[in-house]
Design an enzyme around this catalytic site. Structure first.
Site: not given
Ligand SMILES: NC(=O)c1ccc[n+]([C@@H]2O[C@H](COP(=O)([O-])OP(=O)(O)OC[C@H]3O[C@@H](n4cnc5c(N)ncnc54)[C@H](O)[C@@H]3O)[C@@H](O)[C@H]2O)c1
Ligand SMILES: N[C@@H](CC=O)C(=O)O
Length: 493
Positions: A259, A293
């Site tokens: 996701e 997101c």
């Molecule tokens: N599609 C969805 O359902 C959804 C929901 C929430 C957030 N997001 C996305 O998440 C992002 C924001 O969250 P974030 O900044 O925590 O994301 P991130 O990718 O930096 O981190 C996510 C997770 O991965 C770990 N991580 C970070 N760098 C890593 C590496 N090099 N190797 C392995 N693990 C690593 C982090 O510690 C954390 O647990 C945004 O892009 C957002 O759109 C998506």
């Molecule tokens: N708002 C989203 C999370 C994305 O950042 C959700 O409803 O799951």
């Protein structure tokens, strides 16, 4: 005042990892501070586990899997319902923990606790409906069918923006299916995950079924991805990290569910009331201070109502309050850390240097160093970062368009494909645009689109698989086909 003193149940604040039913400290002396993004104060510390401790979590999850999968499904689901009841009973403390470590306003944090808990109840119910099939046989004297079986250990890696719901949406599905889980939360927001572990224990979820590991993200992820015994990796986070993890899972050919990021278009048709559409766009842009997101990143407004829309958007945006999420009447809390503020500023500067107009957004009013005041930019064009990158900040960019075909092409001009919004009351326009949008989720005339019954997920670089809904549990199940041969004459075979 310490975090635990703000809780009616201070035992919900845990500063250890949770492995095999035990609160576990690191053995190498490494630790990380967790900060309140609104004040910069340290809320506490978490240990970083050593590599052999991550492997021990896999051992524990493996041992627990044998028993957990063997429980009758209604027994598993009863434990999940007990967990759900505890999440509800402690929602105020859970919301306080979330606001302190993540920054979102308390009412939003309460909303996330409700949202996160709702996945636990949903999958406690769906777990009972993991039906297989019977297959009309093409083989003489045989009965054919399928069974659904749990995949095994699931590693769940989650982000900081929704520190509770992104865990329960995965963990409840996996545990209802009969899998055991190892959660690796974001280092910025571990306390919500650890409170979930405390309540899982109280709910009678056996040791080893729900584990929370803490540590250096690349190190922990590499171990979990390389582990053959981990059969599913479910990741929510950025597309950049999602790609890395997908590669790391190739050797062990595990199931991967991703996701990832989004860059949602918000399309406003010429028939819309500009005020109604502008107010909806403000709601879709500024939730969680834009760190969502689903945030409306590219606001595409028909040229015939563009100017009126901008006036109403600016008026509504000016009414948003920015401050510490623990205070009343706050709409936007801080960004997660200073780098996020710097990234937001660079996106605004980039747009202005390429010709965007800054309509509103005065950073001198920011109430602290991690705060970013909402910004409105018009004349946004495709060469700007704000068009291509997920801003994850309270920066709104508006672009005018001339006709439906043009706006479809503009909306799809992104590597992302998570969610899109469409505001129009013309049914033919709705059908045409909704079908043409290359996104996993399209919300028409509604800002709210998520919840446990819906299949949440994206296409293109926004991910693989769907969470929630009737198919969310399938991410943790394998289909086993069986052929019962030599049965003698089988009627109807
Ligand atoms: N599609 C969805 O359902 C959804 C929901 C929430 C957030 N997001 C996305 O998440 C992002 C924001 O969250 P974030 O900044 O925590 O994301 P991130 O990718 O930096 O981190 C996510 C997770 O991965 C770990 N991580 C970070 N760098 C890593 C590496 N090099 N190797 C392995 N693990 C690593 C982090 O510690 C954390 O647990 C945004 O892009 C957002 O759109 C998506
Ligand atoms: N708002 C989203 C999370 C994305 O950042 C959700 O409803 O799951």
């Amino acid at each position: 005042m310490t975090l635990s003193s703000k809780l009616s149940d201070p035992r919900l604040l845990r500063q250890y990892a949770y492995v095999d039913g035990k609160w576990t400290h690191g053995e190498g002396g490494r630790e990380e501070a967790v900060f309140d993004p609104a004040t910069g104060e340290a809320l506490g510390h978490i240990p970083w586990l050593e590599p052999h401790q991550i492997t021990a979590a896999v051992d524990a999850a493996e041992a627990a899997f044998m028993h957990w999968r063997a429980l009758r499904v209604d027994e598993r689901c009863e434990r999940l319902l007990a967990w759900y009841d505890l999440l509800q009973a402690h929602r105020e403390d859970l919301a306080t923990i979330m606001t302190l470590e993540q920054g979102k306003p308390l009412p939003d944090a309460r909303g996330e606790v409700e949202y996160g808990a709702s996945f636990v109840r949903w999958f406690a119910e769906e777990g009972k409906r993991t039906f297989g099939d019977t297959i009309p046989s093409h083989i003489p004297n045989a009965a054919l069918g399928t069974l659904k079986e749990p995949l095994g250990i699931a590693a769940l890696i989650t982000p900081w923006n929704f520190p509770l719901a992104m865990i329960t949406r995965k963990a409840a599905a996996a545990m209802a299916a009969g899998c055991t889980v190892i959660v690796k939360p974001a280092g910025e927001t571990p306390f919500s995950a650890l409170a979930l572990a405390e309540l899982a224990e109280r709910a009678g979820i056996p040791a080893g079924v729900f584990n929370v590991v803490l540590g250096d993200p690349p190190e922990v992820s590499r171990i979990l991805c390389a582990e053959d015994r981990v059969r599913v990796l479910s990741f929510t986070g950025s597309t950049r990290v999602g790609r890395l993890l997908l590669e790391q899972c190739a050797n062990t050919v595990k199931r991967v569910s991703l996701e990832l990021g989004g860059n949602a278009p918000f399309i406003v048709g010429p028939d819309m009331d500009p005020r109604e559409a502008a107010f909806a766009a403000v709601a879709a842009k500024f939730q969680t201070a834009g760190q969502d997101c689903l945030a409306a990143d590219r606001i595409l407004v028909h040229e015939s109502i563009h100017d009126a829309f901008v006036v109403h958007f600016a008026e509504r945006m000016a009414a948003l309050t920015v401050g510490n999420g623990l205070e009343p009447e706050i709409d936007l809390g801080p960004l997660i850390h200073r780098q996020a503020v710097e990234k937001a500023a660079s996106i605004v500067d980039d747009a202005i240097s390429k010709g965007a107009t800054l309509v509103a957004g005065d950073q001198s009013q920011a109430p602290g160093e991690n705060f970013f005041m909402p910004v409105l930019l018009t004349n946004v064009t495709r060469d700007m970062k704000i068009w291509h990158e997920e801003s994850f900040a309270p920066v709104a960019g508006i672009t005018a368009y001339a006709n439906d075909d043009q706006v479809i092409e503009m909306a799809n001009d992104t590597e992302y494909g998570l969610a899109a919004y469409l505001y129009t009351h013309d049914i033919r326009r709705i059908w045409k645009i909704m079908r043409a949008l290359e996104f996993g989720m399209v919300s028409v005339n509604s800002v709210k689109m998520t919840g446990p019954p819906v299949p949440f997920g994206g296409v293109k670089h926004s991910g693989l698989g769907r969470e929630g809904g009737v198919t969310g549990i399938d991410e943790y199940l394998e289909t086993k086909y069986y052929c019962l041969g030599a049965l003698g004459s089988v009627s109807g075979s």
